[in-house]
Design a protein around this motif. Structure first.
Motif, short mmCIF file in Angstrom:
data_model
loop_
_atom_site.label_atom_id
_atom_site.label_comp_id
_atom_site.label_asym_id
_atom_site.label_seq_id
_atom_site.Cartn_x
_atom_site.Cartn_y
_atom_site.Cartn_z
N UNK A 181 0.82 -1.22 0.00
CA UNK A 181 0.00 0.00 0.00
C UNK A 181 0.85 1.27 0.00
N UNK A 182 2.14 1.14 0.25
CA UNK A 182 2.97 2.33 0.20
C UNK A 182 3.12 2.85 -1.22
N UNK A 183 3.01 1.95 -2.21
CA UNK A 183 3.19 2.40 -3.61
C UNK A 183 2.02 2.09 -4.53
N UNK A 184 1.03 1.32 -4.09
CA UNK A 184 -0.16 1.08 -4.91
C UNK A 184 -1.37 1.76 -4.27
N UNK A 185 -1.93 2.75 -4.95
CA UNK A 185 -3.24 3.25 -4.56
C UNK A 185 -4.29 2.14 -4.75
N UNK A 186 -5.35 2.12 -3.96
CA UNK A 186 -6.48 1.25 -4.29
C UNK A 186 -7.04 1.63 -5.66
N UNK B 47 3.47 23.24 -2.97
CA UNK B 47 3.65 22.05 -3.79
C UNK B 47 2.43 21.17 -3.53
N UNK B 48 2.15 20.25 -4.42
CA UNK B 48 0.92 19.46 -4.33
C UNK B 48 1.09 18.29 -3.37
N UNK B 49 0.25 18.25 -2.35
CA UNK B 49 0.21 17.10 -1.46
C UNK B 49 -0.29 15.89 -2.22
N UNK B 50 0.35 14.74 -2.03
CA UNK B 50 -0.04 13.55 -2.77
C UNK B 50 0.77 13.36 -4.04
N UNK B 51 1.78 14.23 -4.26
CA UNK B 51 2.64 14.10 -5.44
C UNK B 51 4.11 14.04 -5.04
N UNK B 52 4.39 13.35 -3.93
CA UNK B 52 5.72 13.39 -3.30
C UNK B 52 6.82 12.80 -4.18
N UNK B 53 6.54 11.71 -4.86
CA UNK B 53 7.56 11.08 -5.70
C UNK B 53 7.84 11.94 -6.93
N UNK C 234 -3.53 10.35 -0.45
CA UNK C 234 -2.70 9.15 -0.28
C UNK C 234 -3.49 8.10 0.49
N UNK C 235 -4.59 7.66 -0.09
CA UNK C 235 -5.43 6.64 0.52
C UNK C 235 -4.71 5.30 0.47
N UNK D 73 7.16 5.23 -2.27
CA UNK D 73 5.95 5.70 -1.58
C UNK D 73 5.18 6.80 -2.33
N UNK D 74 3.87 6.68 -2.26
CA UNK D 74 2.96 7.67 -2.83
C UNK D 74 3.17 9.03 -2.19
N UNK D 75 3.40 9.01 -0.88
CA UNK D 75 3.55 10.25 -0.11
C UNK D 75 4.75 10.10 0.81
N UNK D 76 5.43 11.23 1.06
CA UNK D 76 6.56 11.18 2.00
C UNK D 76 6.11 10.82 3.40
N UNK D 77 4.87 11.18 3.75
CA UNK D 77 4.30 10.76 5.04
C UNK D 77 3.73 9.37 4.84
N UNK D 78 4.53 8.38 5.16
CA UNK D 78 4.09 6.99 4.95
C UNK D 78 3.17 6.50 6.06
#
Length: 516
Positions: A20-25, A441-447, A284-285, A64-69
């Motif tokens: 789930x750290x790198x795959x969104x549902x 900067x856009x939250x949810x676009x960390x990578x 970052x669901x 990770x999708x977001x830096x806040x894992x």
């Protein structure tokens, strides 16, 4: 009696958390892609595009999708006919909390995809990072059956910080309270996301219901298509429509979609009470479900990349800014909503660093960093792997730094700040008074953001871990002017504009602007 090895639970938790750290549902991606296609606000559409592009990059790159894992919550339904055992078949050597913590530890310390340790022990006092993101939060239910049903979730602090609870009078309207509360939450929860609402029980039960509601798949469009049948379904649709009519939009920039779904769970309650809890889920669901039946650890099947829209993020038309030669006069030319591409050296610092720096200033001590004519990025990045300069490095919620803003601007020579979401009135006043600027900067676009960071150097406060001060060297890092030197804020003007547009559209012919 079914025996389940404790190592199988540990490994399944580890694998699910990495997953789930790198795959969104997929349900989130499909519904966000739909909202993106319907969106008419340029700023909100750009934000959604960045989130979608970032998500596909993470799915392909396993980062990770977001830096806040996130802080991990694990919901376990333990069958009464199950027996947890050690590898040799003897009694389990760990309790359930320890098993889950070991799974979290192994996931977070995976050298191929390091995750950010965000958990602080002794929260009211020393706030020391535990380094491995343990302990997690474990909720256990004893149920009939011979399986262990597990749902894991990793929730970012920005959205968790916007959790709300109220004890309404029995005659009060839940929908009215939600509509009154949502605008007070700002954009720090990183919309578009979901709302989980718990109604009834006791105070703690309502909060638990709200969190559990967020584990369900998004199905609002299917619900609206077939029509709501129950009172709960009708309330879900009512809140969904009314929240989106507020015009808050993606990242709070003003637009058509603020929530993709509203989930509600309820429980019987005392005649004198109407407890209501609301917890938002961010862009970052992250959650996954698996069942252990005694046949071994569970490995989740990766989703097909065909579920992601094929988008690219093109910023060639934006204005380039050289941070190394930037002047106060140039900052004064920036306009609210303008997209900039930052190049040069950028300092970082967030909550703990700001607290330490302002304490030093109050004692008359010299700071270890010269902020004159510099920008500071509110970020706590993920550690780098392989050839990365830094791991995913999206912004954190800026409002937490509001109380430090005036002092930092007036006593350090700082030109401006970069973060996520709106600034409060006090911070906007300080920005205007000092003719500074605030960029987002856009939250949810960390990578996606991290790809613009070509070098990172530790500058100060190494003991703060991910909250230490670094200097980034960036190339074409995309940001938007959120508060200009005159104090004009896009998080105020944008939602106001789109709330009015939506209201006018509804007045003249239903809700065509919402694409329903």
């Amino acid at each position: 009696m079914v025996t389940i090895q404790q190592d199988d639970l540990i490994e399944s938790v580890r694998g699910a958390l990495q997953f789930i750290s790198y795959y969104h549902p997929v349900d989130y991606i499909e519904n966000l892609a739909r909202a993106y296609e319907l969106e008419q606000s340029p700023a909100a559409k750009d934000a959604m595009k960045q989130i979608l592009v970032n998500s596909r990059m993470c799915a392909e790159g396993h980062r990770p999708i977001c830096q806040d894992t996130g802080i991990v919550t694990i919901f376990i339904k333990l069958g009464l006919e199950c027996h947890l055992v050690s590898k040799d078949g003897g009694p389990a050597t760990l309790n359930l909390q320890e098993m889950c913590d070991e799974g979290v530890r192994r996931a977070w310390l995976d050298p191929d995809n390091k995750l950010r340790g965000s958990i602080l022990a002794d929260p009211a006092f020393s706030r020391k990072n535990t380094k491995d993101n343990t302990p997690c939060v474990v909720e256990v239910s004893l149920v009939k059956g011979n399986t262990v049903d597990v749902t894991v979730a990793a929730k970012g602090g920005g959205s968790e910080a916007k959790s709300k609870f109220v004890m309404l009078n029995p005659s009060d309207s839940v929908a009215d309270w939600v509509l009154k509360t949502i605008p007070t939450m700002g954009a720090g929860w990183c919309p578009p996301g979901m709302l989980g609402i718990g109604i009834g029980g006791t105070a703690e039960k309502a909060m638990l219901l709200a969190k559990q509601a967020l584990m369900k798949d998004i199905d609002m469009q299917e619900l609206k298509l077939r029509g709501p049948q129950t009172n709960i379904e009708k309330l879900r649709v009512e809140i969904y429509d009314k929240v989106n009519a507020l015009g808050i939009g993606a990242q709070g920039l003003g637009g058509l979609t603020t929530v993709l779904d509203v989930k509600i769970l309820d429980w019987p309650t005392h005649a004198a009470n109407l407890p209501v809890a609301m917890i938002p889920n961010c862009a970052a669901t992250r959650h996954a479900h698996f069942v252990l039946d005694g046949t071994g650890a569970v490995s989740l099947d990766p989703p097909s990349l065909e579920s992601w829209p094929k988008l690219t993020y093109d910023v060639h038309g934006a204005k380039r800014v050289n941070l190394d030669t930037l002047t106060h006069e140039e900052v004064k030319t920036w306009k609210p909503g303008e997209v900039l591409l930052l190049n040069g050296k950028l300092l970082t610092g967030r909550d703990a660093a700001h607290k330490r720096m302002t304490d030093m200033l109050n004692r008359g001590e010299k700071l270890p960093v010269d902020f004159r004519n510099r920008f500071i990025y509110y970020v706590g990045p993920v550690d780098a792997v392989r050839d990365e300069a830094v791991g995913p490095a999206g912004p954190t919620t800026a409002t937490r730094m509001d109380k430090f803003t005036r002092q930092m601007l007036e006593q350090t020579g700082l030109l401006g700040m970069i973060g996520k979401a709106e600034r409060g009135a006090a911070a906007i006043d300080a920005i205007r008074d000092n003719e500074a600027a605030y960029l987002i900067a856009i939250g949810g676009a960390a990578y996606l953001v991290s790809k613009a960071i070509k070098h990172s150097q530790l500058i100060a406060f190494e003991d703060l871990g991910m909250e230490a001060i670094h200097e980034f060297e960036v190339v074409d890092m995309p940001v938007t002017v959120a508060v200009d030197t005159k104090g004009s804020s896009v998080h105020i003007t944008g939602p106001a504009e789109w709330k009015e547009r939506i209201a006018q559209s509804m007045a003249v012919g239903g809700v065509p602007i919402l694409g329903q």
